[in-house]
Enzyme design. Structure first.
Site, PDB file in Angstrom:
ATOM      1  N   LYS A 274     109.376  -0.846 -82.176  1.00 16.25           N
ATOM      2  CA  LYS A 274     109.426   0.463 -82.837  1.00 16.25           C
ATOM      3  C   LYS A 274     110.039   1.497 -81.895  1.00 16.25           C
ATOM      4  CE  LYS A 274     105.295   0.033 -85.775  1.00 16.25           C
ATOM      5  NZ  LYS A 274     105.956   0.200 -87.072  1.00 16.25           N
ATOM      6  N   ARG A 348     101.252  -8.215 -92.855  1.00 19.44           N
ATOM      7  CA  ARG A 348     101.210  -9.225 -93.925  1.00 19.44           C
ATOM      8  C   ARG A 348     101.048 -10.628 -93.354  1.00 19.44           C
ATOM      9  NH1 ARG A 348     106.980  -7.162 -95.996  1.00 19.44           N
ATOM     10  NH2 ARG A 348     106.162  -5.291 -95.009  1.00 19.44           N
TER      11      ARG A 348
END
Ligand code: BES
Ligand code: MN
Ligand code: ZN
Length: 491
Positions: A274, A348
């Site tokens: 990120k 996920r």
């Protein structure tokens, strides 16, 4: 904060700090006469100030032995849960500067809308506790702390005192769960590690003997072939944990309700790193885990006769020479293979293992809670959590609990078509879609591939679990929604 209820006929002139509601018409009926000098001061305030009834407007009248706080309840005749919250948070800022230990609050003498005796007391107790919440123990120089340690709620005579007590009990249990979740989430990732979460879950388990707990270690996950969570933890030096809390208050074979919470204690993005700005806020990436543990904390106190489980896959998402690479293919616990095209879509990958692991318990329904996508923040902001589900009845039940608790959700689509972009040339599917559009629905669609016919809902709390920027702080959402839901699911 010790919150108690006292009957309306008790002697108020002995209270050192009184909170009195005031609306357009002045002091509501039923509030005991406070003596001629105070009545005079109130009248002169009303005559000189036109905004005296603005919601949360506060005016202090002091005499030698009492502080009287007049609190505006707004122009409309009745107030609801949301207004109570605003009023109490404004009041909190004021009373923490006063030199009293106990505050005696007559706010319930106002006309209430949509609130019965129990829900009025419950909402008020929650509001008091949320406003009094502080997280300052990691600062060595703490600002002057509030001296108020006790908040007495005065119960108007028309309220049934036993019903009021029930409301207080639920309000306290919910706010203890919320504070518990906020504490975990506000902690930095060097303190709140996967092992720390596992220890906190053990403390909850010990607090009520209807709980049992099992913690899977990395070697157990390897045996079980939980490739999803193992692929995410690979870059981290901290051991992952898979927490299974089991509460049995009902018959042994009654199907449980299962709550799964995303427990990424820090999300750097992994090799798909990120950008640096605000990366610190990725310590909040375990808010799903915090909320389902907060739920367990509340339920431990309420001790209901129902069966439910809390499942928390927890690890860090770090870059390193050992980390999962973009393009790596993972065999998940379900047996399905996933091409990891972006290591930042890690939530996920841990949740899919938790969801398929849950199915063996033949649950009545499954709810997962996760700070899953930035796309959900773009769609819904900080107002509603995203609600995705394969079952319309569950959607309406959750919406009902959400409205009741003012911890709101917005129903979002999950059609198969949202999964079209997850095609992979090499594995069963990829962990991201081919387009950035509808990212929250794509993530939910991914999760749905790990669920069978079991009713399931996914709450994306990326925008609601914490404030960002200068205000960064955990909200404790959606603990109150989950508690209301679980308590109602019993009936
Ligand atoms: N934890 C983040 C989601 C998130 C973003 C939570 C902002 C709170 C605030 C999640 O793991 C993530 O990085 N998601 C990616 C998915 C993408 C790579 C498909 C995202 O939303 O950008
Ligand atoms: Mn991520
Ligand atoms: Zn994440």
């Amino acid at each position: 904060m010790n919150i108690t209820i006292v009957k309306g006929d008790s002697k108020l002139n002995q209270s050192k700090c009184l909170v009195i509601p005031i609306n357009q018409k002045g002091i509501p009926k039923g509030v005991p006469n406070l003596g001629s000098s105070i009545t005079k001061s109130i009248n002169s305030y009303i005559n000189t100030c036109s905004s005296y009834h603005d919601i949360g407007a506060i005016h202090l009248i002091s005499n030698s032995n009492q502080s009287i706080l007049l609190v505006g309840t707004g122009a409309s005749k009745a107030i609801g849960r949301a207004e109570l919250k605003v009023i109490i948070s404004k009041l909190d800022a004021h009373i923490s500067n006063l030199n009293h230990k106990t505050v005696t609050n007559l706010i319930l003498y106002t006309k209430l809308k949509g609130l019965k005796s129990d829900t009025a007391i419950q909402s008020l107790a929650e509001a008091i506790s949320y406003s009094a919440y502080r997280f300052e123990h990691l600062k060595t120089k703490v600002k002057a702390v509030s001296k108020i340690t006790k908040h007495e709620i005065v119960v108007p005579p028309q309220f049934d005192i036993n019903i009021a007590r029930e409301g207080l009990k639920l309000g306290k249990a919910i706010s203890n769960g919320v504070s518990f979740a906020r504490d975990l989430a506000n902690l930095p990732a060097n303190i709140c590690t996967p092992a720390y979460l596992a220890d906190k879950a053990k403390v909850i388990a010990r607090s009520n003997d209807k709980f049992s707990i099992k913690i899977l270690e990395a070697k157990d996950m390897e045996k079980l072939k939980m490739g999803g969570i193992l692929s995410v933890t690979k870059g981290s030096d901290l051991p992952p944990k898979f927490i299974i809390l089991n509460y049995k208050g009902d018959k042994k074979d009654a199907a449980p309700i299962i709550f799964c919470g995303k427990g990424i204690t820090f999300d750097t993005g992994g090799i798909s790193l990120k950008p640096p700005s605000s990366m610190d806020e990725m310590k909040f990436d375990m808010c799903g885990a915090a909320s389902v543990l907060g739920l367990a904390r509340s339920i431990a106190e309420l001790n209901p006769s129902l069966n439910f489980m809390v499942i928390v896959p927890t690890c860090e998402n770090m870059p390193s020479g050992k980390a999962t690479r973009p393009g790596d293919i993972i065999t998940t616990y379900s047996g399905q293979t996933v091409e990891v095209l972006n290591t930042d879509a890690e939530g996920r990958m841990i949740l899919c293992d938790a969801l398929s692991y849950s199915l063996q318990f033949k649950p009545k329904l499954i709810i997962d809670v996760a700070t899953l996508t930035g796309a959900c923040v773009v769609a819904l902001g900080t107002i509603h959590s995203g609600l995705f589900s394969n079952n319309s009845k569950l959607v309406s039940q959750l919406k009902e609990s959400a409205d009741k608790s003012d911890d709101t959700v917005w129903h979002m689509p999950i059609d198969d078509a949202y999964g079209d972009g997850m095609k992979s040339n090499f594995a069963d599917f990829a962990n991201i879609g081919s387009s950035r559009n509808a990212g929250a629905s794509i993530a939910a669609q991914f999760l749905s591939r790990f669920i069978d016919e079991t009713p399931w809902a996914h709450l994306d709390i990326a925008g609601t679990a914490h404030h960002t920027g200068a205000q960064k702080f955990a909200t404790g959402r959606p603990v109150s929604l989950l508690v209301e839901f679980l308590i109602d699911a019993k009936r």
